[in-house]
Design a protein around this motif. Structure first.
Motif, short mmCIF file in Angstrom:
data_model
loop_
_atom_site.label_atom_id
_atom_site.label_comp_id
_atom_site.label_asym_id
_atom_site.label_seq_id
_atom_site.Cartn_x
_atom_site.Cartn_y
_atom_site.Cartn_z
N GLN A 56 0.82 -1.22 0.00
CA GLN A 56 0.00 0.00 0.00
C GLN A 56 0.85 1.26 0.00
O GLN A 56 0.59 2.20 -0.75
CB GLN A 56 -0.93 0.02 1.21
CG GLN A 56 -2.05 -0.98 1.14
CD GLN A 56 -2.88 -1.02 2.42
OE1 GLN A 56 -2.49 -0.49 3.46
NE2 GLN A 56 -4.02 -1.68 2.35
N VAL A 57 1.87 1.27 0.84
CA VAL A 57 2.71 2.48 0.94
C VAL A 57 3.53 2.67 -0.33
O VAL A 57 3.66 3.79 -0.83
CB VAL A 57 3.60 2.44 2.19
CG1 VAL A 57 4.52 3.65 2.25
CG2 VAL A 57 2.74 2.38 3.45
N LEU A 58 4.05 1.58 -0.89
CA LEU A 58 4.80 1.70 -2.15
C LEU A 58 3.91 2.26 -3.26
O LEU A 58 4.34 3.11 -4.03
CB LEU A 58 5.38 0.35 -2.57
CG LEU A 58 6.65 -0.08 -1.86
CD1 LEU A 58 6.96 -1.54 -2.14
CD2 LEU A 58 7.82 0.81 -2.27
N LYS A 59 2.67 1.78 -3.34
CA LYS A 59 1.74 2.30 -4.36
C LYS A 59 1.48 3.79 -4.14
O LYS A 59 1.43 4.56 -5.10
CB LYS A 59 0.42 1.53 -4.33
CG LYS A 59 0.53 0.17 -4.96
CD LYS A 59 -0.79 -0.60 -4.89
CE LYS A 59 -0.58 -2.01 -5.39
NZ LYS A 59 -1.79 -2.84 -5.20
N ASP A 64 2.50 9.33 -5.83
CA ASP A 64 2.94 10.68 -5.51
C ASP A 64 4.20 11.09 -6.27
O ASP A 64 4.68 12.21 -6.12
CB ASP A 64 3.20 10.82 -4.00
CG ASP A 64 1.91 10.76 -3.19
OD1 ASP A 64 0.81 10.91 -3.77
OD2 ASP A 64 2.00 10.56 -1.97
N GLY A 65 4.76 10.16 -7.05
CA GLY A 65 5.94 10.49 -7.85
C GLY A 65 7.25 10.42 -7.10
O GLY A 65 8.27 10.90 -7.58
N LEU A 66 7.25 9.79 -5.92
CA LEU A 66 8.46 9.70 -5.11
C LEU A 66 9.24 8.42 -5.37
O LEU A 66 10.46 8.36 -5.13
CB LEU A 66 8.10 9.79 -3.62
CG LEU A 66 7.39 11.09 -3.21
CD1 LEU A 66 6.85 10.97 -1.80
CD2 LEU A 66 8.32 12.27 -3.35
N LEU A 83 14.03 5.36 -5.87
CA LEU A 83 13.63 6.76 -5.70
C LEU A 83 13.64 7.48 -7.04
O LEU A 83 14.50 7.23 -7.89
CB LEU A 83 14.61 7.49 -4.77
CG LEU A 83 14.63 7.09 -3.31
CD1 LEU A 83 15.66 7.93 -2.56
CD2 LEU A 83 13.26 7.24 -2.67
N THR A 84 12.70 8.37 -7.22
CA THR A 84 12.72 9.28 -8.36
C THR A 84 13.53 10.52 -7.94
O THR A 84 13.97 10.62 -6.79
CB THR A 84 11.29 9.72 -8.73
OG1 THR A 84 10.75 10.44 -7.61
CG2 THR A 84 10.42 8.53 -9.08
N GLY A 85 13.69 11.44 -8.86
CA GLY A 85 14.35 12.70 -8.50
C GLY A 85 13.61 13.42 -7.39
O GLY A 85 14.22 13.99 -6.48
#
Length: 124
Positions: A56-59, A64-66, A83-85
């Motif tokens: 759930q948290v990963l989704k 959120d683009g994180l 991680l994204t930028g």
């Protein structure tokens, strides 16, 4: 892009603060700061998080683009999370808070003990 005002009860900034104030989200981001991880590797290194909660948290972090999810066409399918930028920018700002928590955990625990088991501070 518009900016927000966290003091405004109707501002979506509060949703962002809810996400980054979640202990599981912070721990996931902290572990992903070391590099991409697979789901089970995250679950084992974080410890204490259920498979359902991690999913759930990963989704949510992905939405959120994180965090970015990469699926590899193997048998069985392999999935990495990284991680994204945007996520890297957030963890850079969270590191000082995490460092503060690690440096002051002893004082916090002592303050809790001094507060008393009844939830009221001892008499002065």
């Amino acid at each position: 892009m518009p900016s927000g005002d966290a003091r405004d009860p109707h501002c979506p900034t509060r949703q962002v603060l809810d996400r980054i104030g979640d202990k599981w989200a912070v721990l996931i981001l902290l572990h992903l700061a070391d590099g991409p991880r697979r789901f089970n590797a995250l679950r084992h290194t974080i410890g204490g998080i259920s498979q359902k909660m991690l999913s759930q948290v990963l989704k949510s972090l992905e939405r959120d683009g994180l965090v970015a999810r990469t699926v590899y066409p193997t048998t069985p399918v392999a999935v990495d999370y990284a991680l994204t930028g945007l996520g890297e920018g957030l963890i850079d700002r969270l590191r000082p808070v995490i460092g503060w928590a690690e440096a002051n955990v002893g004082a916090i625990m002592a303050a809790r003990a001094a507060f008393g088991a009844e939830g009221v501070p001892p008499p002065a």
